[in-house]
Design an enzyme around this catalytic site. Structure first.
Site, PDB file in Angstrom:
ATOM      1  N   HIS A  96       0.856  -1.187   0.000  1.00  0.00           N
ATOM      2  CA  HIS A  96       0.000   0.000   0.000  1.00  0.00           C
ATOM      3  C   HIS A  96       0.896   1.242   0.000  1.00  0.00           C
ATOM      4  CE1 HIS A  96      -2.823   3.072   1.277  1.00  0.00           C
ATOM      5  NE2 HIS A  96      -3.781   2.267   0.868  1.00  0.00           N
ATOM      6  N   GLU A  98       0.787   3.883   1.589  1.00  0.00           N
ATOM      7  CA  GLU A  98       1.131   4.387   2.930  1.00  0.00           C
ATOM      8  C   GLU A  98       2.273   3.575   3.538  1.00  0.00           C
ATOM      9  OE1 GLU A  98      -2.898   4.263   4.365  1.00  0.00           O
ATOM     10  OE2 GLU A  98      -3.381   5.893   2.987  1.00  0.00           O
ATOM     11  N   GLU A 166      -3.845   2.264  -7.212  1.00  0.00           N
ATOM     12  CA  GLU A 166      -4.247   3.376  -6.347  1.00  0.00           C
ATOM     13  C   GLU A 166      -3.324   4.563  -6.580  1.00  0.00           C
ATOM     14  OE1 GLU A 166      -6.497   1.820  -2.687  1.00  0.00           O
ATOM     15  OE2 GLU A 166      -4.378   1.608  -2.250  1.00  0.00           O
TER      16      GLU A 166
HETATM   17  P1  PGA Z   1      -9.448   6.190   0.247  1.00  0.00           P
HETATM   18  O1  PGA Z   1      -8.268   5.096   0.464  1.00  0.00           O
HETATM   19  O2  PGA Z   1     -10.627   5.437  -0.310  1.00  0.00           O
HETATM   20  O3  PGA Z   1      -9.703   6.758   1.611  1.00  0.00           O
HETATM   21  O4  PGA Z   1      -8.925   7.186  -0.711  1.00  0.00           O
HETATM   22  C1  PGA Z   1      -8.077   4.084  -0.467  1.00  0.00           C
HETATM   23  C2  PGA Z   1      -6.922   3.219  -0.015  1.00  0.00           C
HETATM   24  O5  PGA Z   1      -5.937   3.746   0.496  1.00  0.00           O
HETATM   25  O6  PGA Z   1      -6.973   1.977  -0.157  1.00  0.00           O
END
Ligand code: PGA
Length: 250
Positions: A96, A98, A166
């Site tokens: 991910h 993050e 994403e």
């Molecule tokens: P969000 O996050 O829908 O809050 O933009 C998506 C994700 O990080 O999987």
């Protein structure tokens, strides 16, 4: 025909009690007959076991948000794929943005995790995505291709793989990629995978879109030919919004 998959990534939200409450509400709704797409939820590690018990009778996949690449050992604060398998997880979200951004996960680290998770008989949701600077510099495709190629290095069988595209600039920002922008990247991911694993494997691969998916934009995104569902952050914390997005995949 690919079955769409919608997964709620709860991130670092909800206590165990709150997780049980939300999982119960989702299970009750999914139990009322959503069989047209696969549904998963990814609570924190702490709540996995209890949420697993709640969703046991329903048709919902238990997903983890991350794991370590070793099965056990002196890795303080970490959780392994084998532990997640024993806890009843079906999927592990890996790479991910993050994790990449705040915890320094490189494609090489993500690749070690991917291999470990698959070895444990779990499915992987491999996240890829470009930053705003990368998009503006016109290198979106090469960034994503590297994430896919390097993330899957040494992986011979992708039947247990889902990829989530994403765009980093769309995560949690309220800014969604247009369906055309997303479709373009999804098609290029599928072409990359076809080059690596052949047309048939690529045709079976599910590619989710993630980044500010909401009830208002989900149907349009999911209608695109190469978008096979969504990885949902913020909107997955609200049962009505999450269910509206699930229904948009049907
Ligand atoms: P969000 O996050 O829908 O809050 O933009 C998506 C994700 O990080 O999987």
């Amino acid at each position: 025909m690919r079955t769409k998959i919608v997964v709620g990534n709860w991130k670092m939200n909800n206590t165990v009690a709150e997780s049980i409450e939300l999982a119960t509400a989702i299970t009750e709704k999914v139990g009322k007959g959503i069989h047209c797409c696969e549904v998963g939820i990814a609570p924190t590690f702490l709540a996995l076991h209890e949420v697993g018990k709640v969703i046991e009778w329903g048709d919902i996949a238990l997903c983890a948000q991350n794991c370590h690449y070793e099965n056990d050992g002196a890795f303080t604060g970490e959780v392994s794929a084998s532990m997640l398998a024993a806890a009843g997880c079906g999927y592990v979200i890996l790479g991910h943005s993050e994790r990449r951004q705040y915890f320094g996960e490189t494609n090489a680290v993500v690749n070690r995790k991917v291999k470990r998770v698959l070895e444990q008989g779990l499915r992987v949701i491999l996240c890829v995505g470009e930053t705003l600077q990368e998009r503006e510099a016109g290198i979106t495709e090469s960034v994503i291709t590297s994430q896919v190629v390097e993330g899957l290095e040494g992986v011979s069988d992708i039947s247990s793989l889902v990829i989530a595209y994403e765009p980093v600039w769309a995560i949690g920002t309220g800014k969604t990629a247009t369906s055309a922008q997303a479709e373009e990247v999804h098609a290029s991911i599928r072409a990359t995978v076809a080059g690596l694993y052949g047309q048939q494997a690529a045709a079976h691969l599910r590619i989710q879109y993630g980044g500010s998916v909401k009830p208002s934009n989900a149907a349009e995104l999911f209608a695109m030919p190469n978008i096979d569902g969504g990885l949902i952050g913020g909107a997955s914390l609200n049962v009505d919004d999450f269910m509206a997005i699930v229904k948009a995949a049907c």
